[in-house]
Every structure is written in C-alpha cells, then in structure tokens.
Design a protein around this motif. Structure first.
Motif, mmCIF file in Angstrom:
data_model
loop_
_atom_site.group_PDB
_atom_site.id
_atom_site.type_symbol
_atom_site.label_atom_id
_atom_site.label_comp_id
_atom_site.label_asym_id
_atom_site.label_seq_id
_atom_site.Cartn_x
_atom_site.Cartn_y
_atom_site.Cartn_z
ATOM 1 N N ALA A 59 0.958 -1.154 0.265
ATOM 2 C CA ALA A 59 0.434 -0.099 0.044
ATOM 3 C C ALA A 59 0.786 1.596 -0.400
ATOM 4 N N PHE A 60 1.629 0.922 0.242
ATOM 5 C CA PHE A 60 3.058 2.273 0.404
ATOM 6 C C PHE A 60 3.960 2.415 -0.599
ATOM 7 N N GLN A 61 3.933 1.527 -1.184
ATOM 8 C CA GLN A 61 5.142 1.460 -2.216
ATOM 9 C C GLN A 61 4.671 2.905 -3.359
ATOM 10 N N LYS A 62 3.711 3.260 -3.651
ATOM 11 C CA LYS A 62 3.489 4.261 -4.881
ATOM 12 C C LYS A 62 3.852 5.695 -4.111
ATOM 13 N N PHE A 63 3.770 5.614 -3.044
ATOM 14 C CA PHE A 63 4.308 7.048 -2.419
ATOM 15 C C PHE A 63 5.959 6.789 -1.747
ATOM 16 N N VAL A 64 6.574 5.974 -1.804
ATOM 17 C CA VAL A 64 8.260 5.730 -1.770
ATOM 18 C C VAL A 64 8.778 6.383 -2.540
ATOM 19 N N THR A 65 9.601 7.855 -2.371
ATOM 20 C CA THR A 65 10.289 8.800 -3.679
ATOM 21 C C THR A 65 12.177 7.992 -3.227
ATOM 22 N N ASP A 66 12.074 6.817 -3.069
ATOM 23 C CA ASP A 66 14.193 6.515 -3.067
ATOM 24 C C ASP A 66 13.244 4.932 -3.336
ATOM 25 N N THR A 67 13.654 4.665 -4.725
ATOM 26 C CA THR A 67 12.996 3.077 -5.481
ATOM 27 C C THR A 67 13.958 2.024 -4.883
ATOM 28 N N THR A 68 15.379 2.203 -4.579
ATOM 29 C CA THR A 68 15.935 1.646 -4.399
ATOM 30 C C THR A 68 15.646 0.774 -2.659
ATOM 31 N N MET A 69 14.863 1.201 -2.163
ATOM 32 C CA MET A 69 13.977 0.484 -1.470
ATOM 33 C C MET A 69 12.872 -0.422 -1.717
ATOM 34 N N LEU A 70 12.486 -0.714 -2.712
ATOM 35 C CA LEU A 70 10.727 -2.079 -3.265
ATOM 36 C C LEU A 70 11.573 -3.108 -3.554
ATOM 37 N N PRO A 71 10.889 -4.167 -3.247
ATOM 38 C CA PRO A 71 11.185 -4.848 -3.612
ATOM 39 C C PRO A 71 12.276 -5.029 -5.484
ATOM 40 N N LYS A 72 12.582 -6.221 -5.700
ATOM 41 C CA LYS A 72 13.508 -6.233 -7.386
ATOM 42 C C LYS A 72 12.064 -7.068 -7.753
ATOM 43 N N LEU A 73 12.681 -6.469 -9.206
ATOM 44 C CA LEU A 73 11.362 -7.665 -10.267
ATOM 45 C C LEU A 73 11.937 -8.305 -10.688
ATOM 46 N N ASP A 74 11.609 -9.714 -10.607
ATOM 47 C CA ASP A 74 12.752 -11.070 -11.374
ATOM 48 C C ASP A 74 12.248 -11.268 -12.798
ATOM 49 N N VAL A 75 12.935 -10.906 -13.699
ATOM 50 C CA VAL A 75 12.453 -9.903 -15.264
ATOM 51 C C VAL A 75 12.281 -11.854 -15.402
ATOM 52 N N ALA A 76 13.441 -12.165 -15.467
ATOM 53 C CA ALA A 76 13.432 -13.906 -15.460
ATOM 54 C C ALA A 76 12.417 -14.879 -15.401
ATOM 55 N N ALA A 77 11.533 -14.428 -14.216
ATOM 56 C CA ALA A 77 10.933 -15.551 -14.078
ATOM 57 C C ALA A 77 9.737 -14.992 -14.435
ATOM 58 N N VAL A 78 9.629 -13.865 -14.444
ATOM 59 C CA VAL A 78 8.087 -13.186 -15.061
ATOM 60 C C VAL A 78 7.653 -13.814 -16.321
ATOM 61 N N ALA A 79 9.108 -13.756 -17.233
ATOM 62 C CA ALA A 79 9.160 -13.838 -18.440
ATOM 63 C C ALA A 79 8.907 -15.497 -18.824
ATOM 64 N N ALA A 80 9.335 -16.279 -18.061
ATOM 65 C CA ALA A 80 9.195 -17.838 -17.740
ATOM 66 C C ALA A 80 7.796 -18.216 -17.687
ATOM 67 N N ALA A 81 7.154 -17.440 -16.960
ATOM 68 C CA ALA A 81 5.672 -17.674 -16.513
ATOM 69 C C ALA A 81 4.962 -17.492 -17.829
ATOM 70 N N PRO A 82 3.620 -18.771 -18.306
ATOM 71 C CA PRO A 82 3.687 -18.741 -19.712
ATOM 72 C C PRO A 82 1.405 -17.093 -19.157
ATOM 73 N N GLY A 83 2.030 -16.669 -19.722
ATOM 74 C CA GLY A 83 0.534 -15.948 -20.052
ATOM 75 C C GLY A 83 0.680 -14.809 -19.114
ATOM 76 N N THR A 84 1.787 -14.475 -18.199
ATOM 77 C CA THR A 84 2.039 -13.606 -18.027
ATOM 78 C C THR A 84 2.493 -11.815 -18.137
ATOM 79 N N LEU A 85 2.994 -12.027 -19.922
ATOM 80 C CA LEU A 85 3.773 -11.208 -20.915
ATOM 81 C C LEU A 85 2.521 -10.410 -21.312
ATOM 82 N N PRO A 86 2.728 -9.613 -22.253
ATOM 83 C CA PRO A 86 1.300 -8.761 -23.095
ATOM 84 C C PRO A 86 1.546 -9.561 -24.163
ATOM 85 N N GLY A 87 0.786 -9.877 -24.932
ATOM 86 C CA GLY A 87 0.798 -10.791 -25.858
ATOM 87 C C GLY A 87 1.075 -12.287 -25.407
ATOM 88 N N SER A 88 0.655 -12.896 -24.701
ATOM 89 C CA SER A 88 1.468 -13.897 -24.118
ATOM 90 C C SER A 88 -0.402 -15.364 -24.614
#
Length: 88
Positions: A59-88
């Motif tokens: 609920a607080f992520q949209k207010f954070v100004t220091d984005t280094t505090m936010l959890p990192k998105l695992d791009v490899a996991a998202v790409a490997a999951a079917p149906g998670t990317l647009p057009g999949s």
C-alpha cells in the motif's frame, strides 16, 4: 482497549486483533498502516520512513521516493511464466 480486544488477548486469539481494530474505527481504533497512510496524506511523515515501518508495504510503494527500497522484479521469472506478458 475494548473488552473484545481484551478477550482476544486472554484467549490467545491475538491474530484476530487487526480485524477488531478495523471494526472499532468509530471508537478511534486504527492499525499502524492506517495511521501512516493518513500521516503521508497530511504530509507529516516521510513516505520512505512510513514504508519502512508499514506492515503491508504494498500500500505504500506508490508513495516511496527512494526506489532502491522497493523489492526488485525478477524479470526472468516473469518472462518464464506463461500468460504473464502482454500478447502471451
């Protein structure tokens, strides 16, 4: 503290306290996250500090100004999951 909260503590059902606090809003009860969000909106608390102390950080992520505090998105996991990317 209300009698309902006291009973939850006595009967070791403390996991139910947050829902009781939300229901007791008319009595002035609130969760820390609710108070932090109100303080962010009133500009009395730094959003990054509020994020650090929040229980539900999503609920607080949209207010954070220091984005280094936010959890990192695992791009490899998202790409490997079917149906998670647009057009999949």
């Amino acid at each position: 503290m209300t009698k309902a909260i006291a009973k939850l503590i006595q009967t070791e059902q403390t996991h139910q306290i947050p829902s009781q606090l939300q229901m007791g809003r008319d009595l002035g009860m609130q969760l820390l996250d609710q108070a932090l969000l109100a303080a962010i909106n009133a500009r009395t608390v730094d959003p990054d500090d509020a994020y650090n102390f929040a229980s539900d950080k999503r609920a607080f992520q949209k207010f954070v100004t220091d984005t280094t505090m936010l959890p990192k998105l695992d791009v490899a996991a998202v790409a490997a999951a079917p149906g998670t990317l647009p057009g999949s």
